[in-house]
Design an enzyme around this catalytic site. Sequence first.
Site, PDB file in Angstrom:
ATOM      1  N   ASP B 243       0.840  -1.205   0.000  1.00 50.17           N
ATOM      2  CA  ASP B 243       0.000   0.000   0.000  1.00 50.17           C
ATOM      3  C   ASP B 243       0.868   1.245   0.000  1.00 50.17           C
ATOM      4  O   ASP B 243       0.523   2.273   0.555  1.00 50.17           O
ATOM      5  CB  ASP B 243      -0.940  -0.011   1.210  1.00 50.17           C
ATOM      6  CG  ASP B 243      -0.182  -0.140   2.524  1.00 50.17           C
ATOM      7  OD1 ASP B 243       1.069  -0.277   2.478  1.00 50.17           O
ATOM      8  OD2 ASP B 243      -0.823  -0.099   3.585  1.00 50.17           O
ATOM      9  N   GLU B 244       2.035   1.131  -0.627  1.00 48.24           N
ATOM     10  CA  GLU B 244       3.032   2.200  -0.598  1.00 48.24           C
ATOM     11  C   GLU B 244       3.168   2.794  -2.001  1.00 48.24           C
ATOM     12  O   GLU B 244       3.349   2.057  -2.971  1.00 48.24           O
ATOM     13  CB  GLU B 244       4.355   1.558  -0.181  1.00 48.24           C
ATOM     14  CG  GLU B 244       5.373   2.481   0.399  1.00 48.24           C
ATOM     15  CD  GLU B 244       6.665   1.709   0.605  1.00 48.24           C
ATOM     16  OE1 GLU B 244       7.721   2.304   0.369  1.00 48.24           O
ATOM     17  OE2 GLU B 244       6.587   0.510   0.954  1.00 48.24           O
TER      18      GLU B 244
END
Lengths: 199, 349
Positions: B243-244
């Site tokens: 989720d980066e």
Amino acid sequence: MHGLVNRAIQCFVRDTYGAATWEALAREGDLPLAGFEAMFVYDDAVTDRMLDAAVSVLGRPRDTVLEDLGTYLVSHPNVETLRRLLRFGGETFEEFVESLDDLPRRAALALPELDLPALEVVPEDGRDTELRVACRWPRAGFGHVLVGMLRTLADDYGALVLLDHEGWDGDAEWIRITVMSGAFSTGRPFRLAGSWALP
Amino acid sequence: MTRAAGVTDAAGFDVLMPMHLRVGADGRVIHAGPTLRRIAGDRPVAGRALFDVVEFRRPRGIADMAGLWRRAGQPLVLHWRGPCRTQFKGVAVPADREGGLILNLSFGIALVDAIRDHDLKAGDFAPTDLAVEMLYVLEAKATILDEWRKLNGRLHSARLAAEAQAYTDTLTGLGNRRAMDHVLERLVADGQAFGLVHLDLDFFKAVNDTLGHAAGDHVLQVAAQAMSDVTRAEDTLVRAGGDEFLLILPGQVDGARLRDLSERLIARLQQPIPFAGEMCRISGSAGIAVSHGGDMTVPVILARADEALYAAKAAGRGRAVVYGDRRVAPAMAGAAGQALPRPDPAGTA
């Protein structure tokens, strides 16, 4: 087998019977669906599988498929360049037929790795208008392709001829050619300067 | 020439040399071979002065019969005088005791121009001439070059597609880590100024754990769309993993404006995302660093953005922090943790 040969068969099927037939044939023969690259060399077994699949998918005898292939090669606009290269063999149909001996050497001038059948033109004793061509290749069947090509090229030159595939005698397929008239019709025009030479 | 007339006969010469000129000692053309007669067209050459018919190029200085005599047996380059300045190779030899010459010609390297300009046939060449074979080879070569060109085109397209694929994150359509490395290295190497936003989704793991991976994938796609909406076409958006995300913004070095952009993005991310009858609620934290052009290496600017992201997280999530900025902005959507739909499980707020 040279990719040019495989691609010629592929284009024959696609241009004559449509893309869907080619795809059916490719699946049947386990061939690359996207088709062959003309400048690659493929395993001979691929060509055999393709011809077997063509016979089965087109539902026609092998000899007929091969003769139709020969007709296609010298008449379809998509392969016009082959018809032109062949017409360099002679100014008349008779000259062309006599130059068939040179065909593999001519092909090698263009593509040394293209392995074509050895052709030998044998005149029939005492008959000017009749000769036989021996076609020697590890695979039987090219003789039928040659019959299709010769039949169509005779029209191209405007000659009226009889062609007869006499079969396989162990080391060669034999084709008998009888030229009824060398200048029966006007034929298709041929200019030495092809489109490549135009500005 | 059916009987033994011998080659002194003009018809014999015409067969052997369809492109020869027989020239008298007075410099007038006595006879032209059939192919040259064809080229001459409606201006026959017989009877005209040789030097009015052709012009000699090499060797230089051949302007009269005496000059041509001196060059007998040597290779000559000349061209036709007339609307079609066809070029020839040639050689002249004495033809008689009186000073006449035979000048035999060929097209040499100008063959292609000549057959095009004069529409010549195979029969216009001597049977021993290699011209037709040369034309055959040229045509075959053109065909094969064309095949190679087509093959190269296909391979090039396939390579472009493979490259695009290699640089793309398949789930979101954004760039991947490889794209990030490539773009950052190029910007640094070119000394270009750029801003870097390192964005981490908050509460994403909770969505994945409670609503499943399909919901998680959907959230990632919506988040990617939000990033695409707030940035320009020339910016590079990267999903660096999980989720980066990283936003690389060439020319954007104003910290306040980058924080502004990040806050707008975070506000977008905080809007509930419907999926299969459920609402997915996430937020985001952003760390911002800028490079003024060649002043730091890729690892340094990445470390700075990372450090700012850490500060944003530590300050309570839902925040955007610019590296080096001591003032930490208040969390988006009011007090962190309170207004946010899901409480921070680690309780850092």
